[in-house]
Design a protein around this motif. Structure first.
Motif, mmCIF file in Angstrom:
data_model
loop_
_atom_site.group_PDB
_atom_site.id
_atom_site.type_symbol
_atom_site.label_atom_id
_atom_site.label_comp_id
_atom_site.label_asym_id
_atom_site.label_seq_id
_atom_site.Cartn_x
_atom_site.Cartn_y
_atom_site.Cartn_z
ATOM 1 N N SER A 24 41.156 36.989 38.108
ATOM 2 C CA SER A 24 40.192 36.919 39.209
ATOM 3 C C SER A 24 40.737 37.621 40.449
ATOM 4 O O SER A 24 39.985 38.264 41.194
ATOM 5 C CB SER A 24 39.877 35.456 39.530
ATOM 6 N N VAL A 50 36.807 28.651 37.895
ATOM 7 C CA VAL A 50 37.378 29.173 39.138
ATOM 8 C C VAL A 50 36.337 30.069 39.803
ATOM 9 O O VAL A 50 35.665 30.851 39.129
ATOM 10 C CB VAL A 50 38.712 29.913 38.858
ATOM 11 N N PRO A 51 36.151 29.902 41.121
ATOM 12 C CA PRO A 51 35.177 30.751 41.812
ATOM 13 C C PRO A 51 35.710 32.173 41.958
ATOM 14 O O PRO A 51 36.906 32.406 41.843
ATOM 15 C CB PRO A 51 35.056 30.098 43.188
ATOM 16 N N ALA A 52 34.819 33.104 42.191
ATOM 17 C CA ALA A 52 35.261 34.439 42.600
ATOM 18 C C ALA A 52 35.770 34.354 44.034
ATOM 19 O O ALA A 52 35.384 33.462 44.792
ATOM 20 C CB ALA A 52 34.107 35.429 42.497
ATOM 21 N N THR A 111 40.560 26.678 46.246
ATOM 22 C CA THR A 111 40.094 25.755 45.213
ATOM 23 C C THR A 111 40.760 24.392 45.269
ATOM 24 O O THR A 111 40.440 23.530 44.456
ATOM 25 C CB THR A 111 40.369 26.346 43.816
ATOM 26 N N PHE A 134 43.723 31.968 46.475
ATOM 27 C CA PHE A 134 42.919 31.290 45.452
ATOM 28 C C PHE A 134 43.299 29.813 45.350
ATOM 29 O O PHE A 134 42.435 28.952 45.185
ATOM 30 C CB PHE A 134 43.096 31.964 44.080
ATOM 31 N N TYR A 191 30.092 34.387 41.106
ATOM 32 C CA TYR A 191 30.363 32.952 40.985
ATOM 33 C C TYR A 191 31.647 32.656 40.223
ATOM 34 O O TYR A 191 31.982 31.494 39.995
ATOM 35 C CB TYR A 191 29.173 32.241 40.343
ATOM 36 N N GLY A 192 32.356 33.693 39.771
ATOM 37 C CA GLY A 192 33.654 33.460 39.164
ATOM 38 C C GLY A 192 33.621 33.385 37.654
ATOM 39 O O GLY A 192 32.822 34.053 37.003
ATOM 40 N N SER A 233 39.040 40.818 42.219
ATOM 41 C CA SER A 233 38.657 40.751 43.643
ATOM 42 C C SER A 233 39.161 41.968 44.401
ATOM 43 O O SER A 233 38.559 42.371 45.399
ATOM 44 C CB SER A 233 39.172 39.461 44.285
ATOM 45 N N LYS A 254 32.293 35.323 32.301
ATOM 46 C CA LYS A 254 32.333 35.934 33.630
ATOM 47 C C LYS A 254 30.972 35.724 34.291
ATOM 48 O O LYS A 254 29.943 36.048 33.698
ATOM 49 C CB LYS A 254 32.643 37.431 33.497
#
Lengths: 302, 302
Positions: B263, B218-220, B297, B293, B205-206, B267, B201
């Motif tokens: 994620s 995967v980004p946040a 991405t 999401f 930044y995910g 969020s 984690k």
């Protein structure tokens, strides 16, 4: 379509946890040009001293970088000496000699003035704007800047931003320029200054792009060793603008692909000192890593 | 398939730049359970004091969290008081009262022992291992830990890691546990300790996941306001394990989708104090953000 880049050509002396190197070819315009040259022809506008070696002229020429805008003047090429901390995220400047770069006044030739794809690498925003003033009919303009200009030339920088389409900036600079800690709010504020797209470089965490109606985030390629981070941001910008110029249009799909190609190029350049890795890189290497980026980020793999 | 989670149920008093809240329901097992309950039935094993309010029992029961393993003992429910710094990335503990949690000895009922999907939230690794010892035929086991156990109970933690499939850990802890600064090398070392998959984690930044033969990042979700980051990691783990249990198999495709659902849940939880946002969340909200999401991405948008 060819790309015009205006910026610095320097010699860098670097100390990293992985070793040291003396006077290797560097500078934002150099990293940008070499990276972009894998995608589209590049014209570089910069200045170097009489000490600039013929072998580097030959290297750039072989990479199909047009050097008709490279002014060779009496005096020394600029040089920078820096030391990276152990975590590679911070660095100290040990020595800086601007050399002939201190009098750099970008002058575009007739061919340069027709450029449709232009990148204003990090220099004084007054010089960046003077380039825009010389363009006949500017198309897609990208620019970079740094903390120094945000602090010392904010009005000039803000005026410039009203005339550029893409701002490529790192996260600290985005926070400094916007006055916002949160990166989403920072990007929204920067969009109000003019650029249609804000591309925020987040180092080992990749890049996040904001426009009025889209957000796109891509991680950095996970590397076991970051050998030398110098020039990663300029190399990213080179891959980005290179792919945009190659595509000939700036759709959302092109932009996203271009951000990934920029990230691909940045992931290579940090694998060796200076431009080392880009000197041996092939188009096949680039395509392979692009496919690795697809795999790295694919939410719905086959 | 149902999920078994073992961990803490606490009351949190929080100070953030956005305000303060007193004694709101928290604890790793709570955040995990509520998040996972959107995907699959959850059985919680934890302990609270006689002061634990019936309305929170009712809330968890309404969310279909099986509380047959929630031991109510004479004494106080554990409580924690913390203050976040302005950038929300750091926090100070102002007060900690373990209450009945200080004597927590997880005891599984017969139904619990048959669990195939198990998450060992952050508690003493000796207690985490005692849970594994009670399982009849353990299936997919995930676990979390923290800096305290890495420093104070490393041999026990390493023994535990030899018995779990998924390690969910933050980046600082991954560096501390592996002794490696570079996150790729850190993950490679942690894989050698036993887990098949390391999920790191990275806060805003995910998440990045490593297995022997895959990497997925995967980004946040980019949020304009992070109201309260408490429980984000446990909520991530809840969405992750929930989607894995819902799918009934742990393929690469399932894992990636599960990481995105984790994620998504994280969020949401940071958008309000404590569990506030999850109390009103709907499956439609979750599906909508999952699609966001995908858009965020997607390297090759239509």
């Amino acid at each position: 379509m060819s790309i015009l880049v205006v910026g610095s050509v320097f010699f860098d002396s670097l100390q990293t946890p992985h070793g040291t190197v003396e006077r290797t070819l560097g500078g934002a315009a150099t990293y940008f040009s070499v990276a972009a040259s894998f995608f589209a022809p590049v014209r570089m506008v910069a200045t170097v001293g009489e000490d600039f070696p013929q072998e580097e002229i030959d290297f750039l020429t072989e990479r199909k970088v047009d050097l008709s805008g490279l002014e060779i003047r009496p005096g020394r090429t600029g040089s920078w000496k820096g030391r990276y901390h152990d975590d590679m995220n911070q660095r100290d400047t040990l020595d800086l000699d601007l050399g002939v770069f201190s009098d750099f006044k970008p002058q575009l030739g007739d061919d340069h003035k027709k450029a449709q794809y232009v990148f204003l690498a990090n220099i004084d925003p007054r010089l960046q704007e003077s380039v825009l003033d010389q363009l006949a009919a500017p198309g897609i303009i990208g620019c970079d800047t740094m903390n120094h200009w945000i602090a010392e030339a904010r009005p000039e920088l803000e005026r410039l931003l009203g005339r550029v389409g893409l701002l490529v900036i790192n996260d600290e600079e985005a926070r400094q320029l916007s006055g916002e800690t949160n990166i989403v709010r920072a990007a929204r504020r920067l969009l109000k200054l003019g650029p249609k797209r804000i591309l925020i470089k987040r180092g080992e965490y990749g890049v996040i792009q904001f426009s009025a109606d889209s957000v796109f985030a891509v991680p950095a390629f996970p590397l076991e060793v970051v050998f030398d981070p110098t020039g990663a941001g300029d190399t990213f910008a080179g891959g980005l603008m290179g792919e945009i110029a190659r595509s000939g249009a700036l759709t959302e799909a092109t932009l996203r692909r271009a951000i990934v190609y920029g990230s691909v190029m940045a992931s290579f350049v940090v694998e060796d000192f200076g431009l080392g890795r880009l000197r041996t890189l092939t188009k096949e290497d680039i395509q392979k890593r692009f496919r690795q980026f697809v795999s790295l980020t694919d939410i719905n793999p086959a």
